[in-house]
Write a protein that holds these residues in place. Structure first.
Motif, PDB file in Angstrom:
ATOM      1  N   ASP A 120      -6.203   9.450   7.435  1.00  0.00           N
ATOM      2  CA  ASP A 120      -6.602  10.855   7.494  1.00  0.00           C
ATOM      3  C   ASP A 120      -6.450  11.490   6.111  1.00  0.00           C
ATOM      4  O   ASP A 120      -6.028  10.841   5.151  1.00  0.00           O
ATOM      5  N   ARG A 121      -6.789  12.759   5.992  1.00  0.00           N
ATOM      6  CA  ARG A 121      -6.700  13.457   4.708  1.00  0.00           C
ATOM      7  C   ARG A 121      -5.292  14.003   4.501  1.00  0.00           C
ATOM      8  O   ARG A 121      -5.073  15.215   4.418  1.00  0.00           O
ATOM      9  N   TRP A 122      -4.329  13.104   4.373  1.00  0.00           N
ATOM     10  CA  TRP A 122      -2.936  13.500   4.238  1.00  0.00           C
ATOM     11  C   TRP A 122      -2.685  14.256   2.937  1.00  0.00           C
ATOM     12  O   TRP A 122      -1.726  15.027   2.824  1.00  0.00           O
ATOM     13  N   TRP A 123      -3.538  14.068   1.925  1.00  0.00           N
ATOM     14  CA  TRP A 123      -3.371  14.691   0.619  1.00  0.00           C
ATOM     15  C   TRP A 123      -3.817  16.152   0.611  1.00  0.00           C
ATOM     16  O   TRP A 123      -3.551  16.884  -0.356  1.00  0.00           O
ATOM     17  N   GLN A 124      -4.488  16.596   1.667  1.00  0.00           N
ATOM     18  CA  GLN A 124      -5.064  17.935   1.669  1.00  0.00           C
ATOM     19  C   GLN A 124      -3.993  19.024   1.654  1.00  0.00           C
ATOM     20  O   GLN A 124      -4.091  20.003   0.891  1.00  0.00           O
ATOM     21  N   THR A 125      -2.974  18.885   2.477  1.00  0.00           N
ATOM     22  CA  THR A 125      -1.919  19.907   2.552  1.00  0.00           C
ATOM     23  C   THR A 125      -1.164  20.055   1.243  1.00  0.00           C
ATOM     24  O   THR A 125      -1.008  21.179   0.744  1.00  0.00           O
ATOM     25  N   ALA A 156       0.832  -1.199   0.000  1.00  0.00           N
ATOM     26  CA  ALA A 156       0.000   0.000   0.000  1.00  0.00           C
ATOM     27  C   ALA A 156       0.867   1.250   0.000  1.00  0.00           C
ATOM     28  O   ALA A 156       1.962   1.276   0.582  1.00  0.00           O
ATOM     29  N   ARG A 157       0.368   2.290  -0.675  1.00  0.00           N
ATOM     30  CA  ARG A 157       1.113   3.539  -0.698  1.00  0.00           C
ATOM     31  C   ARG A 157       1.232   4.112   0.703  1.00  0.00           C
ATOM     32  O   ARG A 157       2.240   4.715   1.059  1.00  0.00           O
ATOM     33  N   THR A 158       0.202   3.959   1.494  1.00  0.00           N
ATOM     34  CA  THR A 158       0.215   4.406   2.881  1.00  0.00           C
ATOM     35  C   THR A 158      -0.880   3.685   3.663  1.00  0.00           C
ATOM     36  O   THR A 158      -1.866   3.229   3.079  1.00  0.00           O
ATOM     37  N   LEU A 159      -0.686   3.591   4.953  1.00  0.00           N
ATOM     38  CA  LEU A 159      -1.714   3.035   5.828  1.00  0.00           C
ATOM     39  C   LEU A 159      -2.466   4.134   6.566  1.00  0.00           C
ATOM     40  O   LEU A 159      -3.316   3.856   7.411  1.00  0.00           O
ATOM     41  N   ARG A 160      -2.152   5.372   6.233  1.00  0.00           N
ATOM     42  CA  ARG A 160      -2.832   6.494   6.866  1.00  0.00           C
ATOM     43  C   ARG A 160      -4.281   6.570   6.393  1.00  0.00           C
ATOM     44  O   ARG A 160      -4.587   6.336   5.221  1.00  0.00           O
ATOM     45  N   ALA A 163       7.602  14.154  -3.078  1.00  0.00           N
ATOM     46  CA  ALA A 163       8.844  13.557  -2.615  1.00  0.00           C
ATOM     47  C   ALA A 163       9.171  13.890  -1.165  1.00  0.00           C
ATOM     48  O   ALA A 163      10.090  14.667  -0.905  1.00  0.00           O
ATOM     49  N   PRO A 164       8.470  13.262  -0.223  1.00  0.00           N
ATOM     50  CA  PRO A 164       7.206  12.524  -0.349  1.00  0.00           C
ATOM     51  C   PRO A 164       6.034  13.481  -0.171  1.00  0.00           C
ATOM     52  O   PRO A 164       6.221  14.603   0.306  1.00  0.00           O
ATOM     53  N   ALA A 165       4.839  13.036  -0.517  1.00  0.00           N
ATOM     54  CA  ALA A 165       3.675  13.903  -0.388  1.00  0.00           C
ATOM     55  C   ALA A 165       3.352  14.204   1.073  1.00  0.00           C
ATOM     56  O   ALA A 165       2.834  15.266   1.399  1.00  0.00           O
ATOM     57  N   VAL A 208       3.941   8.349   3.695  1.00  0.00           N
ATOM     58  CA  VAL A 208       3.338   8.133   2.385  1.00  0.00           C
ATOM     59  C   VAL A 208       4.483   7.902   1.399  1.00  0.00           C
ATOM     60  O   VAL A 208       5.343   8.764   1.225  1.00  0.00           O
ATOM     61  N   ALA A 209       4.485   6.745   0.763  1.00  0.00           N
ATOM     62  CA  ALA A 209       5.572   6.405  -0.152  1.00  0.00           C
ATOM     63  C   ALA A 209       5.561   7.311  -1.366  1.00  0.00           C
ATOM     64  O   ALA A 209       4.511   7.577  -1.955  1.00  0.00           O
TER      65      ALA A 209
END
Length: 269
Positions: free
Chosen positions: A25-30, A19-23, A124-126, A130-131
């Motif tokens: 939460d909305r880690w992509w928001q920032t 998996a790209r991440t196990l998070r 790099a990284p997001a 997060v990979a």
């Protein structure tokens, strides 16, 4: 010929997680908001830097920061606060050709902005845990990223340009009747103060003031300056974003007044 071994998060010594991440939460928001914010500023600043219109208010000597210093014959005469150094410029060259490349370099190589656009545009990284999609990692040891080491020199240029912006702000306290100030002066003053906050909170400024000292007790003045810069440095990210906003607000207000869309709100003169 075999492909080079991965050196990033998928290298042989890292844990195998599909998996790209196990998070959750909305880690992509920032990173998304960072992309949007930077693109808005880049788009606005690019357009305004090349249109060559409504950048100077003759009556009150308001000059937008996107056109300072204006030293060519292509500039309107009153905007040439430092005289005329060169002749007419081609349309593909911004009137503030002396400052914009250095300001761009100062921001691009800034420690905070590097983190911001590395994570948002290059992923790099997001985000933490997060990979990233890149198979190899070389850091800032090769071209073009090795040029990030020039940040300290861009800081010196940024310091000089802040002085120029300060001069433009002081010159603007003139009106047809002598001394005067209006809403435009307030906006210019606030913008300059915040630009100084961004410039002086720079990590390179902190290094210049006290980075090479081995004994602070032998250099009390520099230690005091280093202490003050260090306090500002904790707000560097806030200054980095706020000044993007104040630059656009300052330019937009001057554009409205210069184009005759609105009249400057005058308090004195």
């Amino acid at each position: 010929m075999s492909a080079p071994a991965a050196t990033g998060v998928r290298s042989a010594t890292r844990a195998r997680i599909a998996a790209r991440t196990l998070r959750t939460d909305r880690w992509w928001q920032t990173p998304l908001l960072t992309v949007v914010g930077l693109l808005v500023f880049i788009g606005y600043a690019t357009v305004r830097s090349f249109v060559r219109s409504s950048y100077y208010v003759e009556d009150y000597h308001y000059l937008t920061p996107f056109y300072s210093p204006c030293v060519s014959e292509s500039c309107v005469e009153g905007a040439r606060h430092f005289g005329t150094w060169v002749g007419e410029l081609p349309m593909w060259m911004p009137l503030a050709f002396l400052s914009l490349p250095f300001l761009l370099g100062f921001r691009l190589t800034c420690y905070y902005y590097r983190k911001a656009y590395y994570r948002s545009f290059w992923l790099a990284p997001a985000a933490c845990a997060v990979a990233e999609p890149h198979a190899r990692y070389t850091g800032e040891t090769r071209l073009p990223l090795i040029l990030q080491n020039a940040h300290r020199y861009f800081f010196y240029a940024g310091f000089v340009i802040s002085l120029i912006n300060t001069y433009d702000m002081v010159v603007a306290f003139r009106s047809p009747s002598g001394f005067g100030f209006g809403l435009g002066n307030v906006i210019l003053l606030v913008n300059v103060i915040l630009l100084w906050g961004y410039t002086l909170s720079c990590h390179s400024c902190r290094h210049v003031t006290g980075g090479r000292l081995k004994h602070f007790s032998k250099h009390p003045v520099r230690y005091r300056i280093w202490t003050l810069v260090s306090k500002l440095n904790t707000r560097h990210m806030q200054f980095a974003w706020i000044t993007l906003g104040t630059l656009m607000i300052t330019d937009f207000y001057i554009m409205l007044v210069a184009s005759g869309t609105i009249s400057d709100l005058r308090f004195v003169g």
